[in-house]
Write an enzyme that holds these catalytic residues in place. Structure first.
Site, PDB file in Angstrom:
ATOM      1  N   MET A  27       8.619  32.767  32.821  1.00 28.77           N
ATOM      2  CA  MET A  27       7.477  32.902  31.913  1.00 28.77           C
ATOM      3  C   MET A  27       7.730  32.062  30.680  1.00 28.77           C
ATOM      4  SD  MET A  27       4.536  34.110  31.281  1.00 28.77           S
ATOM      5  CE  MET A  27       3.607  33.697  29.810  1.00 28.77           C
ATOM      6  N   GLU A  28       6.746  31.215  30.336  1.00 29.98           N
ATOM      7  CA  GLU A  28       6.934  30.163  29.339  1.00 29.98           C
ATOM      8  C   GLU A  28       6.653  30.619  27.925  1.00 29.98           C
ATOM      9  OE1 GLU A  28       2.612  29.895  30.773  1.00 29.98           O
ATOM     10  OE2 GLU A  28       4.562  30.287  31.657  1.00 29.98           O
ATOM     11  N   HIS A  63       8.808  22.736  35.077  1.00 26.99           N
ATOM     12  CA  HIS A  63       7.486  23.356  34.994  1.00 26.99           C
ATOM     13  C   HIS A  63       7.345  24.166  33.703  1.00 26.99           C
ATOM     14  CE1 HIS A  63       4.003  25.450  37.092  1.00 26.99           C
ATOM     15  NE2 HIS A  63       4.264  26.307  36.112  1.00 26.99           N
ATOM     16  N   GLU A  64       8.344  25.009  33.440  1.00 25.11           N
ATOM     17  CA  GLU A  64       8.243  25.896  32.277  1.00 25.11           C
ATOM     18  C   GLU A  64       8.330  25.140  30.955  1.00 25.11           C
ATOM     19  OE1 GLU A  64       7.265  28.885  32.802  1.00 25.11           O
ATOM     20  OE2 GLU A  64       7.470  28.569  34.959  1.00 25.11           O
TER      21      GLU A  64
END
Length: 930
Positions: free
Chosen positions: A372-373, A406-407
């Site tokens: 979770m970013e 991605h994050e």
């Protein structure tokens, strides 16, 4: 946010729900490596697959059926709806004001500016108490303050005026409305527009065990169980931790203070500004004020972790926090150092500086998603960020790398610029998915992640600069992106309306199949048709409302022609009608047509049967005239087209007869994914051996030619090139899965050597294959040995592989559910279900334990969906279909969309058996390659 399960990365609809699986007789576990795509394909995949995610997220936030009739006045489709009165733009403020707590969305009368949030966290009894001061602006006159709260015990409430006559405002009444998870404060007098106010609320709550809101997790350290607590607020769970305006559009600044026992440390989005210790062993950390951000990106953690840190050239401090033994072993070093490089890369690429002074990476034992970013405090489940290079396979390293890439991209696309509402969540996820390839290619050019990707032109890249700069610290809708891209096209002298093109892809369900038919006449023309691709073609007629036959797309179709010695340059045709006729130049009868060159478009391509025969002939005689990407694409398309009934079942089997000559990884990977899908349909049939023998015949020569990777000697790590290593792994996996005797003997030999010497010399890249094959073929002592190693190893990647291996024989699922972490139970059930002999056990366990499983994971909707899909996707008999329907009736329909999807898949499996199973085996009996 890293959506859990790689099906979201690779899939095209139903086929991907089958894709990342393999079976063994004995069974082996799988590692699915994402097939590389061009830029347009990668971005389009994200758009269309994340439409599904959008539907789930919206459902999660507005799932309350009792209010469904009141939702029609709630919009939020684009940035032009930002705080302009009512969301539908029609000024229905009076309707909204009547009983605003009954609406599915918060009223637009108030807009938060700043939160002061002070929490006291009690890890001894897993509770916390809090006080929040929210400064907000009144946009429209109202007597109501409506905030989100869920599972919070509100103690005191006070409202203050910040105007020229400050003071406490009288509260008429206050109450919790659980139907919409809101707390309502009704005032005696109205709040006035253009004025600011403050609301102060004190509250208490539990630190929950389920993986949402502010939840707890545990791990073992030196034989002692340790606890930590962390937040997960996306999409609608900040309200479980403090009263707030819990919708993405309501951005504000935050100042967080965390008090806790001094034996713990605490983290939040920003650095600690001041730390105050009391004599009684209590410490309070005051964190700096955040930039404007959405509630679901706020984060904090309380833990006993240690860290390592690096600093970027621009002065950003990056720390990776994890269990002390993981930090000591260096398991976090890899992710820490690639993050440093990525921050600098993204700053240069986007021409926008990272906005915060620090970035913490937190590795937690449990989490509902891969990661979770959260802005400045990204949270990862341990398996997606901790790496031991001596025991981790290349595929594990590659997957971990792409998750981190991605994050980190989300720190710009997501944190800095946030979608207006969940229906546009693909805006941030689409960019992050695409940059998985671009960022990974920057880190490791030799992996050739974007060898076949188109790179942005400078002008297009600048428009993404511009997109970020225009909407930074704010929100954006899909039209905002389309407008920027249209501007970029106009600067190139191209008058293309991107919104007009893209709306048909983002606002319609599914994607098309394009059929190209040669007109065997002197005019060298082709007829091109498009239709909505579905696996159950009859559904279009059974349910015309759902499957609207008028759906059509604007399709950029690239096309080439060729024969055994020649391939033309590609031409591009824009297809916007159901049927079109085009001339493509000289085209003799022996020349084939090839569409969607290098898989740049998000659609499937079908041909007339004569053209399929010509393409198969080309692959058999000289495959390399057709590019690697197109060879993989042909295989992927042909299997899925046959499964949906667009082609006879023998065509995909004929096309893979060329595989013994194939030297590249991507076509082999596409073939193995498709074969494992087909295997799941056939693995319990009487004539299964016809199919498995056919597969083994295609694999045998390549398997013997490539051999096995060399066994590890002490202190050595032998690593071949990426493509070679992955191709070798893919072939070994196929050979062992479908019963190659030499592959079985090799696996047994490697396991036996490990047991006898207590030194694991099995190459990391094939450990999962070897472990599973060994457990399947050898006696119970091997299972006990693997079980012991599972409990004793501290390497996260090794523990995951060992756990999967333990499910490769029929086993007691209850044993696993009692002895493995909650998060791993779902994977255990799914892996048992992939074994044809264990499928009925997993299906029975799922039904018997549904109430427990649903209560444990229910609100973590993606985890529940993953479990339902994993257990049901391989059911394929009428009896199992009836059992599924009966279960849904008895269970009351919880997790409705996932269960409805499961019924569709099982119905498709049953229908396929009735229509096509006989065709497959008839061809296999007659084929000289069978």
């Amino acid at each position: 946010m890293g959506i859990e399960d790689n099906n979201m990365r690779n899939g095209r609809g139903l086929s991907d729900q089958w894709a990342d699986s393999m079976v063994v007789r004995p069974r082996t576990t799988e590692r699915s490596i994402t097939v590389h795509k061009k830029l347009v394909l990668g971005f389009a995949i994200s758009i269309l697959t994340l439409i599904v995610v959008t539907a789930i997220a919206v459902l999660l936030s507005v799932r309350f059926e009792e209010c469904a009739g009141e939702s029609s006045s709630r919009g939020g489709n684009g940035s032009n709806a930002k705080f302009n009165g009512s969301r539908d733009g029609n000024g229905n403020h009076k309707d909204e004001e009547a009983q605003p707590w009954r609406h599915l969305r918060l009223p637009t009368s108030l807009r938060p500016r700043h939160y002061d949030l002070r929490l006291s966290v009690y890890m001894d009894n897993f509770t916390f108490s809090g006080e929040v001061n929210i400064e907000f602006e009144c946009v429209n006159s109202t007597k109501f303050i409506v905030l989100h709260t869920d599972r919070l015990e509100v103690e005191k409430v006070a409202v203050y005026s910040d105007n020229k006559k400050p003071g406490v405002m009288r509260i008429h009444r206050q109450f919790h409305y659980p139907g919409n998870q809101v707390y309502v404060i009704a005032l005696h007098r109205e709040l006035k527009p253009m004025r600011t106010y403050k609301v102060n609320i004190t509250f208490d709550a539990q630190i929950e065990s389920e993986l949402l809101g502010f939840f707890r997790s545990s791990y073992m350290l030196q034989g002692e169980r340790r606890y930590m607590a962390v937040t997960q607020f996306s999409p609608t769970h900040a309200r479980k931790a403090f009263p707030c305006f819990d919708e993405p559009i309501y951005k504000a600044t935050f100042r967080v203070s965390l008090g806790h026992d001094a034996s713990y440390l605490s983290l939040s989005n920003m650095p600690v500004e001041a730390s105050i210790s009391d004599d009684d062993g209590w410490v309070t950390n005051h964190f700096s004020r955040t930039p404007r951000m959405s509630t679901y990106y706020l984060a904090w953690a309380v833990c006993n972790f240690t860290y390592r840190e690096v600093t970027t050239d621009s002065g950003v401090v990056i720390r990776l926090y994890a269990r002390p033994n993981a930090i000591q072993s260096g398991a976090g070093d890899y992710a820490l150092h690639i993050t440093k490089r990525l921050l600098q890369f993204y700053e240069d690429y986007f021409k926008v500086k990272y906005s915060l002074p620090k970035l913490d990476l937190l590795a937690v034992p449990k989490h509902p998603y891969a990661a979770m970013e959260n802005w400045g405090l990204s949270v990862f489940v341990e398996q997606k960020i901790l790496l031991d290079p001596e025991v981790s396979s290349f595929s594990y390293q590659m997957e971990l790398t792409m998750v981190v890439v991605h994050e980190i991209c989300h720190q710009w696309f997501g944190d800095l610029v946030t979608p207006v509402w969940w229906e546009d969540v693909w805006l941030k996820e689409g960019f992050a998915h695409f940059f998985e390839y671009v960022g990974t290619d920057f880190l490791f050019p030799k992996w050739n992640m974007v060898r076949s990707l188109l790179c942005f032109k400078d002008s297009e890249r600048l428009q993404y600069l511009d997109y970020l700069m225009t909407h930074m610290y704010s929100n954006a809708g899909r039209d905002d992106l389309w407008n920027k891209l249209t501007e970029a096209m106009q600067k190139e002298g191209k008058d293309i309306n991107i919104k007009e093109v893209m709306d048909c892809w983002t606002l319609q369900m599914g994607y098309p199949v394009v059929t190209i038919s040669k007109n065997y006449s002197l005019d060298h023309s082709v007829t091109i048709t498009q239709e909505h691709f579905v696996y159950d073609r009859d559904a279009k007629f059974r349910d015309p409302d759902l499957f609207n036959r008028s759906l059509q797309w604007q399709i950029p179709l690239t096309l080439a022609v060729g024969n055994s010695t020649y391939k033309s340059s590609e031409v591009i045709l824009w297809i916007s009608n159901k049927t079109e006729t085009h001339k493509v130049g000289r085209m003799d009868d022996d020349m084939w047509l090839l569409g969607n060159i290098n898989q740049t478009g998000y659609f499937r391509v079908n041909y007339d049967l004569h053209n399929w025969r010509l393409l198969i002939g080309q692959l058999m005689t000289n495959a390399e005239i057709i590019s690697v990407g197109n060879r993989a694409g042909l295989i992927d398309d042909v299997f899925n087209l046959a499964r949906a009934g667009y082609l006879p079942q023998n065509v995909p089997l004929q096309i893979i007869c060329y595989l013994p000559q194939e030297r590249e990884f991507l076509p082999w990977h596409a073939a193995s994914r498709s074969l494992y899908q087909l295997d799941k349909l056939l693995d319990r049939t009487e004539d299964y051996s016809l199919f498995s023998d056919f597969v083994l015949k295609q694999v045998a020569s390549k398997y013997h030619k490539m051999g096995w990777p060399l066994a590890l000697t002490e202190g050595s790590i032998i690593q071949a090139s990426y493509q070679t290593e992955e191709l070798q792994r893919e072939v070994i996996m196929l050979a062992c899965s479908f019963g190659n005797k030499h592959c079985h003997r090799q696996a047994v030999s490697l396991i036996s050597d490990w047991i006898s010497s207590n030194k694991n010399r099995i190459p990391p890249n094939v450990r999962d294959i070897v472990y599973c094959t060994g457990v399947s073929l050898m006696d119970e002592d091997v299972w006990e040995f693997i079980w012991m190693k599972f409990h004793s190893t501290t390497a996260i990647s090794e523990k995951k592989v060992l756990l999967e291996a333990l499910t490769c024989i029929i086993c007691n699922i209850t044993l696993f559910s009692d002895l493995v972490p909650d998060q791993d139970v779902i994977d255990v059930i799914i892996h048992v279900g992939r074994n044809p002999h264990g499928r009925h056990l997993a299906w029975r366990y799922f039904r018997e334990k549904w109430d427990i499983l649903n209560s444990r994971y229910g609100e973590a909707l993606f985890m529940t969906s993953k479990l339902i899909s994993g257990v049901t996707e391989f059911l394929n008999t009428e009896t199992e279909l009836n059992e599924l329907k009966e279960f849904i009736q008895i269970s009351g329909g919880g997790a409705g969309p996932a269960l409805a999807r499961a019924v569709e898949i099982v119905e498709a499996n049953v229908r396929w058996h009735s229509l096509y199973e006989r065709q497959i085996f008839q061809w296999l009996r007659k084929s000289p390659n069978g």
